[in-house]
Write an enzyme that holds these catalytic residues in place. Structure first.
Site, PDB file in Angstrom:
ATOM      1  N   GLY A  87       1.370   1.773 -18.302  1.00 31.96           N
ATOM      2  CA  GLY A  87       1.889   2.218 -19.595  1.00 31.96           C
ATOM      3  C   GLY A  87       3.378   2.515 -19.527  1.00 31.96           C
ATOM      4  O   GLY A  87       4.040   2.628 -20.557  1.00 31.96           O
ATOM      5  N   ALA A 113      14.726  -4.211 -15.775  1.00 38.65           N
ATOM      6  CA  ALA A 113      14.786  -5.528 -15.121  1.00 38.65           C
ATOM      7  C   ALA A 113      15.620  -5.519 -13.849  1.00 38.65           C
ATOM      8  O   ALA A 113      15.250  -6.151 -12.863  1.00 38.65           O
ATOM      9  CB  ALA A 113      15.366  -6.549 -16.098  1.00 38.65           C
ATOM     10  N   GLY A 124      17.370  -3.401 -10.700  1.00 39.42           N
ATOM     11  CA  GLY A 124      17.409  -2.144  -9.960  1.00 39.42           C
ATOM     12  C   GLY A 124      18.363  -2.296  -8.794  1.00 39.42           C
ATOM     13  O   GLY A 124      18.669  -3.415  -8.355  1.00 39.42           O
ATOM     14  N   ASP A 168      15.763   1.469  -6.238  1.00 41.38           N
ATOM     15  CA  ASP A 168      14.642   1.159  -5.356  1.00 41.38           C
ATOM     16  C   ASP A 168      14.917   1.719  -3.959  1.00 41.38           C
ATOM     17  O   ASP A 168      15.781   1.211  -3.245  1.00 41.38           O
ATOM     18  CB  ASP A 168      14.438  -0.360  -5.265  1.00 41.38           C
ATOM     19  CG  ASP A 168      13.252  -0.682  -4.389  1.00 41.38           C
ATOM     20  OD1 ASP A 168      12.124  -0.650  -4.912  1.00 41.38           O
ATOM     21  OD2 ASP A 168      13.441  -0.924  -3.180  1.00 41.38           O
ATOM     22  N   TYR A 200      14.048   3.328   5.040  1.00 46.26           N
ATOM     23  CA  TYR A 200      15.483   3.002   5.020  1.00 46.26           C
ATOM     24  C   TYR A 200      16.315   4.189   5.538  1.00 46.26           C
ATOM     25  O   TYR A 200      17.523   4.050   5.712  1.00 46.26           O
ATOM     26  CB  TYR A 200      15.953   2.624   3.606  1.00 46.26           C
ATOM     27  CG  TYR A 200      15.212   1.483   2.939  1.00 46.26           C
ATOM     28  CD1 TYR A 200      14.458   0.573   3.674  1.00 46.26           C
ATOM     29  CD2 TYR A 200      15.273   1.316   1.558  1.00 46.26           C
ATOM     30  CE1 TYR A 200      13.772  -0.459   3.046  1.00 46.26           C
ATOM     31  CE2 TYR A 200      14.596   0.277   0.926  1.00 46.26           C
ATOM     32  CZ  TYR A 200      13.846  -0.598   1.668  1.00 46.26           C
ATOM     33  OH  TYR A 200      13.181  -1.615   1.031  1.00 46.26           O
ATOM     34  N   LYS A 226       8.641   4.074  -1.154  1.00 44.00           N
ATOM     35  CA  LYS A 226       7.556   3.298  -0.526  1.00 44.00           C
ATOM     36  C   LYS A 226       6.961   4.052   0.653  1.00 44.00           C
ATOM     37  O   LYS A 226       7.698   4.676   1.435  1.00 44.00           O
ATOM     38  CB  LYS A 226       8.089   1.930  -0.051  1.00 44.00           C
ATOM     39  CG  LYS A 226       8.868   1.196  -1.127  1.00 44.00           C
ATOM     40  CD  LYS A 226       9.235  -0.215  -0.748  1.00 44.00           C
ATOM     41  CE  LYS A 226      10.273  -0.763  -1.718  1.00 44.00           C
ATOM     42  NZ  LYS A 226      11.660  -0.411  -1.383  1.00 44.00           N
ATOM     43  N   HIS A 278       4.296  -0.036   1.367  1.00 50.57           N
ATOM     44  CA  HIS A 278       5.438  -0.898   1.723  1.00 50.57           C
ATOM     45  C   HIS A 278       5.023  -2.249   2.318  1.00 50.57           C
ATOM     46  O   HIS A 278       5.601  -3.283   1.991  1.00 50.57           O
ATOM     47  CB  HIS A 278       6.340  -0.138   2.704  1.00 50.57           C
ATOM     48  CG  HIS A 278       7.754  -0.603   2.718  1.00 50.57           C
ATOM     49  ND1 HIS A 278       8.817   0.217   3.013  1.00 50.57           N
ATOM     50  CD2 HIS A 278       8.303  -1.815   2.475  1.00 50.57           C
ATOM     51  CE1 HIS A 278       9.939  -0.478   2.942  1.00 50.57           C
ATOM     52  NE2 HIS A 278       9.656  -1.716   2.617  1.00 50.57           N
TER      53      HIS A 278
END
Ligand code: A2P
Length: 321
Positions: free
Chosen positions: A9, A14, A16, A43, A48, A77, A110
């Site tokens: 929802g 589009a 990132g 993202d 990372y 992730k 991930h």
């Protein structure tokens, strides 16, 4: 801002900002730059090890009070070491703490790869650092992800690097929909079959490495592989639109219904990539770009298969269920 609807929802912007490989200091600046340029989608990922920097950038932007938290779409992730259901909530809480947030818009598994918890936010080095998926089935990790939504800590959940077969393992059991599958995708790896499967099952696809991962770390380099952004056809199309090959590769994704998360810590390229949303490619150029597909993976998963790993390359990228 162009948005794509998710099965949860919610909607995903589009474009990132991808955040792999930058330091905390670089990411803090890049995130502020991106949001000031107009990005609303960031993202991140625990592995990372720069979520502190991402969070700092977001915090400084929010402190200016021009943008509210709910205007942003922030992803993180779950790393391979935390697939055990009891480890999923603590892993999310650690990312939330580093990001200085009280909820995420999207949390992804991930990789369809599990490590022993002792590996932490690193890479497995030997066979017994891994746990085969027969011991921790993906659907059990998924059930723990669903709990995060019930707790209000995550708005949408999804996966990354999942094949049709792996998605099919979860789909019949999912009480909370799989909103996103984030996969490598670019003109050399168009993955039409996977995308069709995902769209049929209302799973949005986000393209990572949409520029062909030109600066990936040395250990992931594959000898003699082609360079996407130097491709002649892409360069010619770029000239036609007074754009760059990177912008054309991104515009192609948006037109196919994918979101894309190009990485950059350079303010000009962050802005350039955002400009790709203005480009409307003619049908003939869409076709020419799609024809560049050579099924080339810049990140092929072979790094999970060495040194006595129970995973083999056949455990990834299955073309069908
Ligand atoms: P930089 O941070 O110096 O801009 P991908 O998202 O496919 O993994 O590619 C990311 C890499 O591509 C980053 O290292 C980034 O370097 C570089 N990059 C990002 N945007 C562009 C662009 N518009 N043109 C060329 N290279 C780019």
């Amino acid at each position: 801002m162009k948005l794509f609807p998710l099965a949860s929802g919610a909607s995903i912007p589009a474009i990132g900002l991808g955040t792999w490989q930058g330091s905390n200091a670089e990411l803090s600046e890049a995130v502020k730059c991106a949001i000031n340029v107009g990005y609303r989608h960031i993202d991140a990922a625990a592995v990372y090890v720069n979520e502190i920097g991402v969070g700092q950038g977001v915090k400084e932007i929010l402190a200016q009070k021009k943008i509210k938290r709910e205007d942003l779409f922030i992803t993180s992730k779950l790393w391979n070491s935390y697939h055990l259901p009891k480890d999923v909530l603590p892993a999310l809480k650690s990312s939330l703490s580093d990001l200085q947030l009280n909820y995420l818009d999207l949390y992804l598994i991930h990789w369809p790869v599990a490590y022993q918890p002792r590996v932490g936010l690193g890479m497995a080095e030997k066979g017994d650092d891994y746990i085969p998926l027969s011991k921790i089935p993906l659907r059990e990790t998924w059930q723990a992800m669903e709990q995060l939504v019930s707790l209000g800590l995550v708005k949408s959940i999804g996966v990354s690097n999942f094949s049709i077969k792996q998605l099919s393992e979860i789909l019949p059991h999912a009480k909370v929909p799989i909103s996103v599958n984030q996969v490598e995708n670019h003109p050399f790896l168009s993955q039409e079959e996977l995308i069709q499967f995902c769209h049929k099952n209302k799973i949005h696809v986000t393209a990572y490495s949409p520029l062909g991962s030109p600066n990936k770390p040395h250990e992931f380099k594959i000898k003699g592989e082609p360079t996407l952004l130097q491709n002649q056809a892409l360069t010619e199309i770029a000239m036609k639109y007074s754009a760059t090959p990177a912008q054309i590769a991104l515009a192609w994704q948006f037109a196919r219904g994918l979101s894309a998360i190009p990485q950059s810590i350079n303010s000009q390229r962050i802005e350039q990539n955002f400009g790709a949303m203005q480009i409307k490619l003619a049908a003939e150029d869409m076709k020419k770009i799609s024809a560049l597909n050579i099924n080339h993976r810049y990140l092929d998963g072979s790094f999970w298969t060495g040194n006595g790993s129970p995973y083999s390359i056949n455990d990834f990228w299955h073309a069908s269920a």
